[in-house]
Design a protein around this motif. Structure first.
Motif, PDB file in Angstrom:
ATOM      1  N   ARG A  66       0.829  -1.211   0.000  1.00 35.83           N
ATOM      2  CA  ARG A  66       0.000   0.000   0.000  1.00 35.83           C
ATOM      3  C   ARG A  66       0.863   1.261   0.000  1.00 35.83           C
ATOM      4  NH1 ARG A  66      -4.560  -0.585   4.009  1.00 35.83           N
ATOM      5  NH2 ARG A  66      -2.859  -0.764   5.504  1.00 35.83           N
ATOM      6  N   THR A 107      -5.181  -0.882  -2.761  1.00 34.71           N
ATOM      7  CA  THR A 107      -5.397   0.249  -1.846  1.00 34.71           C
ATOM      8  C   THR A 107      -4.260   1.271  -1.927  1.00 34.71           C
ATOM      9  OG1 THR A 107      -4.308  -0.874   0.014  1.00 34.71           O
ATOM     10  CG2 THR A 107      -6.686  -1.214  -0.244  1.00 34.71           C
ATOM     11  N   GLN A 112      -5.741   3.995  -6.261  1.00 33.04           N
ATOM     12  CA  GLN A 112      -6.939   4.708  -5.843  1.00 33.04           C
ATOM     13  C   GLN A 112      -7.194   5.914  -6.736  1.00 33.04           C
ATOM     14  OE1 GLN A 112      -9.223   3.931  -3.117  1.00 33.04           O
ATOM     15  NE2 GLN A 112      -8.188   2.008  -3.642  1.00 33.04           N
TER      16      GLN A 112
END
Length: 519
Positions: A66, A107, A112
């Motif tokens: 992430r 994520t 995103q």
């Protein structure tokens, strides 16, 4: 090679969540690793590879990143990592981080942004088709799961969108970028920025996950190798002591073409590693490998794969034998404890940079009874907590048992470090002595020549030379005698038994012998 420290390196792989828990939350952490640095050094390992410690939702145990520049809170803080690095270097130990270059977590802030459907700087960081109805069957796609009108490629799990390094062969020009395009090389630049971040902190290099996965439609890995060569040039120029170790298992492509310093010899069906340790006709059949109990294997099948790879790569880098890793069932699932020790003797007397997986030094077992954890599935049973002693949770953690990352192995005869340190003949002590033997003798280290002395199809023993040393290994259930003039040679190390005649050597069943020419 400017990275001369690799010449005598023996690595220890740490799966951080399962190694040592310092704060009693049931999960291993960075400060826990610090408390065990002396243990690792005393075993003889002078370098460590740590599986991913970056911030992650842990859909694939951290191989879904992430944030590449943040430590996952469950492992500690950046200050904890810097302390680990400082303490390792104080002990003359090297640290490799695990680089995941081919995909991120879904994520990650890049994804995103890219999935929104609005124009963003990260629109081309991933591989999207032009509309949701375009989903070519030859690609692994996620369809209809984000606002953007398009489907995106994943490298494997649905939560791991593939980063865009382009396509070597462009078959859908409406959405595929060439591997030479500015968009593809912008991703390379982003990767190099991540690498510089950690190299500037002083790490000693990276193990690279799925190193061959970058460029798509690149069957011969020409464009992928071009990227790694570019990165190697950066490292040689700016970080000349840092190394790259690839998860590729193709030394010609990884070492010679792509410029990796070392390449793992992995368990791929039908390759040399498989022939040595894990060959089976079917997943549920008996072990048919060279180091199988009952010794059904064929050393020449291993050599047919290994020798050409060794010869083409030995002047450029190292083939890395592994005792095991986090993706494979542990060795005792395939062979007896004694056969494990013979396999260690073989690995530690072969060329290349060897890697020891945590717990292999005591013969930790593969668990077949566990539910998948963090995307482990069949791999979960090789990722259980380290078994240190007979205190609470076998010394791994002071947490309540139900909080542990995975259950411990309490089956009959379970191994611990405490039970093996200082005990002659234990897996730990024999491996420690083999590592010491290797490091004390340059001819047994990572660069010395390798020569076959005796190898016959479906016969034992296997005999090979490393400089003035000659190794004999007989995993079979029968004593084996070969013609051999051992005049002027002296026993240097053995497991099992042997007999030296006037013009012959008999190597007892399930035995290893190392002779040295003293002439």
């Amino acid at each position: 090679m400017s990275t001369s420290w690799l010449k005598n390196s023996v690595f220890y792989e740490i799966y951080p969540q399962s190694f040592c828990d310092s704060n009693s939350d049931g999960i291993g952490d960075l400060r826990g690793i610090v408390t065990k640095l002396d243990y690792i050094k005393n075993l003889g390992c002078n370098a460590i590879w740590i599986n991913p410690i970056y911030d992650s939702p842990f859909m694939d145990a951290g191989y879904d990143v992430r944030d590449y520049k943040k430590i996952a809170p469950r492992y500690g803080t950046m200050e904890d990592f810097e302390h680990l690095l400082e303490q390792a270097h104080k002990r003359d130990m090297k640290i490799l981080l695990d680089l995941v270059p081919g995909h991120t977590s879904d994520t990650h802030e890049w994804f995103q942004s890219a999935k929104t459907g609005f124009p963003t700087p990260h629109d081309d960081r991933y591989i999207f088709t032009k509309c949701v109805w375009d989903a070519p069957a030859e690609y692994r796609m996620m369809c209809g799961v984000c606002e953007r009108d398009g489907n995106y490629l994943v490298n494997y799990f649905s939560s791991q969108p593939a980063l865009n390094y382009g396509f070597y062969e462009v078959t859908h020009p409406e959405w595929q970028f060439s591997s030479d395009s500015p968009e593809a090389w912008a991703t390379v630049d982003a990767l190099k920025d991540i690498m510089r971040f950690w190299l500037n902190k002083g790490i000693d290099g990276f193990r690279v996950d799925m190193a061959d996965s970058l460029v798509k439609n690149d069957d011969d890995k020409v464009a992928t190798a071009k990227i790694w060569r570019n990165i190697r040039e950066m490292m040689d120029s700016d970080y000349p002591d840092a190394v790259l170790v690839s998860e590729w298992s193709n030394p010609l492509r990884a070492i010679v073409n792509a410029g990796f310093h070392a390449d793992f010899y992995l368990d791929h069906q039908g390759n040399g590693y498989n022939e040595l340790f894990r060959k089976r006709a079917t997943p549920d059949s008996d072990n048919l490998s060279v180091f199988a109990d009952g010794a059904h294997g064929d050393i020449t099948a291993f050599l047919a794969d290994y020798v050409p790879a060794y010869l083409c790569s030995k002047d450029h880098g190292y083939i890395s034998f592994i005792t095991n890793n986090h993706d494979m069932p542990r060795a005792p699932f395939y062979m007896s404890e004694w056969m494990v020790q013979l396999s260690h003797a073989f690995i530690m007397t072969m060329p290349g940079v060897p890697f020891v997986y945590y717990g292999d030094e005591i013969g930790m077992r593969y668990r077949t009874d566990l539910i998948s954890k963090e995307g482990g599935f069949s791999r979960t049973g090789s990722r259980t907590p380290m078994q240190w002693n007979h205190e609470k949770n076998l010394g791994f953690s002071d947490a309540d048992e139900e909080m542990l990352y995975l259950p411990l192995d309490y089956s009959e005869g379970y191994p611990t470090v405490e039970d093996q340190i200082g005990v002659g003949g234990s897996i730990y002590e024999n491996l420690k002595s083999l590592i010491a033997l290797r490091k004390a003798n340059p001819e047994l280290m990572n660069e010395s020549d390798f020569e076959i002395v005796y190898a016959r199809e479906k016969e034992y023993p296997f005999v090979y030379k490393r400089g003035s040393f000659t190794a004999f290994i007989n995993p079979s259930d029968e004593d084996k005698t070969i013609e051999f003039d051992a005049d002027g040679m002296k026993e240097y190390y053995f497991l099992g038994g042997y007999e030296i005649g006037d013009d012959s050597v008999t190597i007892r069943s399930r035995s290893f012998l190392l002779l040295r020419n003293e002439g």
